[in-house]
Design a protein around this motif. Structure first.
Motif, mmCIF file in Angstrom:
data_model
loop_
_atom_site.group_PDB
_atom_site.id
_atom_site.type_symbol
_atom_site.label_atom_id
_atom_site.label_comp_id
_atom_site.label_asym_id
_atom_site.label_seq_id
_atom_site.Cartn_x
_atom_site.Cartn_y
_atom_site.Cartn_z
ATOM 1 N N PRO A 183 52.342 31.779 59.597
ATOM 2 C CA PRO A 183 52.850 32.742 58.608
ATOM 3 C C PRO A 183 51.763 33.134 57.610
ATOM 4 O O PRO A 183 50.892 32.330 57.285
ATOM 5 C CB PRO A 183 53.984 31.989 57.920
ATOM 6 N N VAL A 184 51.835 34.387 57.166
ATOM 7 C CA VAL A 184 50.775 34.912 56.302
ATOM 8 C C VAL A 184 51.347 36.025 55.436
ATOM 9 O O VAL A 184 52.357 36.649 55.789
ATOM 10 C CB VAL A 184 49.600 35.441 57.157
ATOM 11 N N THR A 185 50.696 36.258 54.307
ATOM 12 C CA THR A 185 51.018 37.407 53.463
ATOM 13 C C THR A 185 50.225 38.603 53.960
ATOM 14 O O THR A 185 48.993 38.567 53.982
ATOM 15 C CB THR A 185 50.656 37.125 51.992
ATOM 16 N N LEU A 186 50.921 39.651 54.394
ATOM 17 C CA LEU A 186 50.254 40.842 54.911
ATOM 18 C C LEU A 186 49.648 41.665 53.773
ATOM 19 O O LEU A 186 49.840 41.380 52.600
ATOM 20 C CB LEU A 186 51.239 41.692 55.702
ATOM 21 N N GLY A 187 48.938 42.739 54.143
ATOM 22 C CA GLY A 187 48.424 43.702 53.177
ATOM 23 C C GLY A 187 46.929 43.601 52.968
ATOM 24 O O GLY A 187 46.430 42.584 52.481
ATOM 25 N N HIS A 188 46.209 44.670 53.343
ATOM 26 C CA HIS A 188 44.749 44.674 53.163
ATOM 27 C C HIS A 188 44.240 45.932 52.448
ATOM 28 O O HIS A 188 43.039 46.117 52.334
ATOM 29 C CB HIS A 188 44.030 44.508 54.510
ATOM 30 N N GLU A 189 45.142 46.764 51.955
ATOM 31 C CA GLU A 189 44.757 47.931 51.156
ATOM 32 C C GLU A 189 45.152 47.643 49.715
ATOM 33 O O GLU A 189 46.258 47.971 49.287
ATOM 34 C CB GLU A 189 45.446 49.190 51.686
ATOM 35 N N ILE A 190 44.255 47.045 48.962
ATOM 36 C CA ILE A 190 44.639 46.348 47.729
ATOM 37 C C ILE A 190 43.854 46.853 46.520
ATOM 38 O O ILE A 190 42.629 46.984 46.569
ATOM 39 C CB ILE A 190 44.368 44.836 47.872
ATOM 40 N N VAL A 191 44.593 47.082 45.426
ATOM 41 C CA VAL A 191 43.958 47.333 44.133
ATOM 42 C C VAL A 191 44.671 46.462 43.101
ATOM 43 O O VAL A 191 45.885 46.264 43.168
ATOM 44 C CB VAL A 191 44.001 48.830 43.743
ATOM 45 N N GLY A 192 43.892 45.895 42.169
ATOM 46 C CA GLY A 192 44.488 45.018 41.182
ATOM 47 C C GLY A 192 43.596 44.868 39.961
ATOM 48 O O GLY A 192 42.558 45.521 39.833
ATOM 49 N N ARG A 193 44.015 44.016 39.075
ATOM 50 C CA ARG A 193 43.291 43.781 37.828
ATOM 51 C C ARG A 193 42.806 42.339 37.791
ATOM 52 O O ARG A 193 43.554 41.410 38.112
ATOM 53 C CB ARG A 193 44.199 44.076 36.629
ATOM 54 N N VAL A 194 41.562 42.152 37.404
ATOM 55 C CA VAL A 194 41.004 40.803 37.301
ATOM 56 C C VAL A 194 41.660 40.083 36.129
ATOM 57 O O VAL A 194 41.576 40.536 34.981
ATOM 58 C CB VAL A 194 39.472 40.852 37.103
ATOM 59 N N VAL A 195 42.315 38.962 36.417
ATOM 60 C CA VAL A 195 42.927 38.172 35.350
ATOM 61 C C VAL A 195 42.151 36.886 35.091
ATOM 62 O O VAL A 195 42.345 36.242 34.059
ATOM 63 C CB VAL A 195 44.409 37.845 35.649
ATOM 64 N N ARG A 196 41.276 36.533 36.012
ATOM 65 C CA ARG A 196 40.387 35.394 35.798
ATOM 66 C C ARG A 196 39.080 35.684 36.517
ATOM 67 O O ARG A 196 39.039 35.726 37.745
ATOM 68 C CB ARG A 196 40.995 34.100 36.313
ATOM 69 N N ALA A 197 38.026 35.924 35.774
ATOM 70 C CA ALA A 197 36.725 36.227 36.368
ATOM 71 C C ALA A 197 36.159 34.999 37.062
ATOM 72 O O ALA A 197 36.553 33.851 36.778
ATOM 73 C CB ALA A 197 35.762 36.735 35.302
ATOM 74 N N ALA A 198 35.219 35.225 37.976
ATOM 75 C CA ALA A 198 34.598 34.117 38.710
ATOM 76 C C ALA A 198 33.847 33.189 37.753
ATOM 77 O O ALA A 198 33.147 33.637 36.846
ATOM 78 C CB ALA A 198 33.645 34.668 39.767
ATOM 79 N N ARG A 199 33.981 31.894 37.989
ATOM 80 C CA ARG A 199 33.334 30.909 37.127
ATOM 81 C C ARG A 199 31.812 30.949 37.222
ATOM 82 O O ARG A 199 31.118 30.546 36.286
ATOM 83 C CB ARG A 199 33.841 29.506 37.474
#
Length: 347
Positions: free
Chosen positions: A58-74
């Protein structure tokens, strides 16, 4: 206890359920993304109806994605917190011949979000930070959700080589076909014609300024195309429909010495006319994947500049809670849809 989020999980054919799952924890080089919009495409629908084809469920589908960064890379890589971004979804091993040639989509160990690991039909997502593409001010997040399919079109157009003052034909007026047509026009194609039987899709194509042809008989379609390119025929042909026989027809429609790019996959065996290819010296390319820098970033820029108009392609918007209904809507051939977006965030 870890925070929880909603996720649309694929568990089997026609089995999609919104579940509460833990919010993923990013590695040092990953950002945590609050997903805003995710598009549904033909490959998602194929997995829903016929899968598993490529996915590891089982997996979460969806590969056309736009979003907002809520935690930047450490590790400090990638955009800062609060930035709206398009998420790159293609990752190779980083060490094989194809990865070292900057062709990660061909990597034998390829991982695609929404197929091999959890994708964007969820409230949160982790992604490699240095491959997130910032969405410039003035471009809405909803429109930016079409950056991934636009990147497919950008990559395909590059396979043609020089486009300026050449004639282009696109077989199939769905999302990818309409985007390929616009990229060809932007790159200087002398004329771009779309082959499409659906009246609603044809109307969108016409509204975008393209000639549309159709006839029930392949020979009649060929005659109508020939009448629009009376000089030497069609230089560049993109097959974007996936309909049975469409690949062979696309090859036949190209002029002698012409170039054909195949972007769709037809189930089963698809015969093509080798005589057309060999004796008329036609070139055939396949095109599927994309890279964050050479394809996705230019796609975002094209949409932001207005060179590519994605708004007429968005034909339905549904909330995450009705994600399964969105797949059923896309599967319903009595309803003409081009791009269905799933609204996840608030922006």
């Amino acid at each position: 206890m870890r925070d929880m989020m909603r996720s649309l999980r694929w568990r089997g054919r026609r089995d999609l359920v919104v579940e509460q799952v833990p919010v993923p924890s990013p590695d040092d080089d990953e950002a945590l993304i609050h997903v805003l919009w995710t598009g549904i495409c033909g490959s998602d629908l194929e997995e829903y109806l016929e899968g598993p084809v490529v996915i590891r469920g089982p997996v979460t589908l969806g590969h056309e994605i736009v979003g907002r960064v809520v935690r930047a890379a450490r590790d400090g890589s990638g955009p800062a917190e609060g930035q709206i971004v398009v998420v790159d979804v293609v990752t190779g091993c980083g060490a094989c011949f194809w990865c070292l040639s900057h062709e990660e989509g061909l990597c034998p160990s390829l991982v695609v979000k929404g197929q091999h690991e959890d994708g964007g039909l969820a409230e949160r997502l982790v992604a490699r930070a240095d491959r997130l593409i910032p969405v410039p001010e003035g471009l809405g997040a909803r429109e930016a959700a079409l950056a991934e399919p636009t990147a497919v079109a950008v990559r395909a157009a590059r396979k043609f080589g020089p486009i300026d003052r050449r004639g282009g034909l696109v077989v199939g007026g769905g999302t990818i076909g309409l985007l390929v047509a616009q990229v060809l026009r932007h790159e200087g194609a002398e004329r771009v014609v779309i082959v499409e039987p659906d009246a609603d899709r044809a109307a969108v194509a016409t509204g975008l300024g393209f000639d549309v042809v159709w006839a029930d008989s392949p020979s009649d379609r060929a005659a109508r195309v020939a009448a629009l390119f009376p000089d030497r025929g069609v230089d560049l042909v993109a097959e974007c429909s996936g309909a049975p026989g469409a690949a062979a027809e696309a090859i036949a429609l190209a002029r002698a010495g012409g170039i054909v790019v195949l972007l769709s996959v037809t189930p089963g065996t698809t015969p093509i006319g080798t005589t057309e290819v060999v004796l008329r010296e036609k070139t055939i390319h396949g095109s599927a994947a994309h890279m964050w820098d050479t394809d996705v970033a230019p796609a975002v820029a094209l949409i932001a500049s207005g060179a590519i108009d994605v708004k007429p392609l968005i034909t339905a918007v549904v909330p995450l809670t009705d994600g399964a209904g969105a797949f059923e809507l896309l599967a319903d051939r009595t309803v003409s849809n081009i791009k269905i977006l799933v609204r996840i965030g608030e922006e």
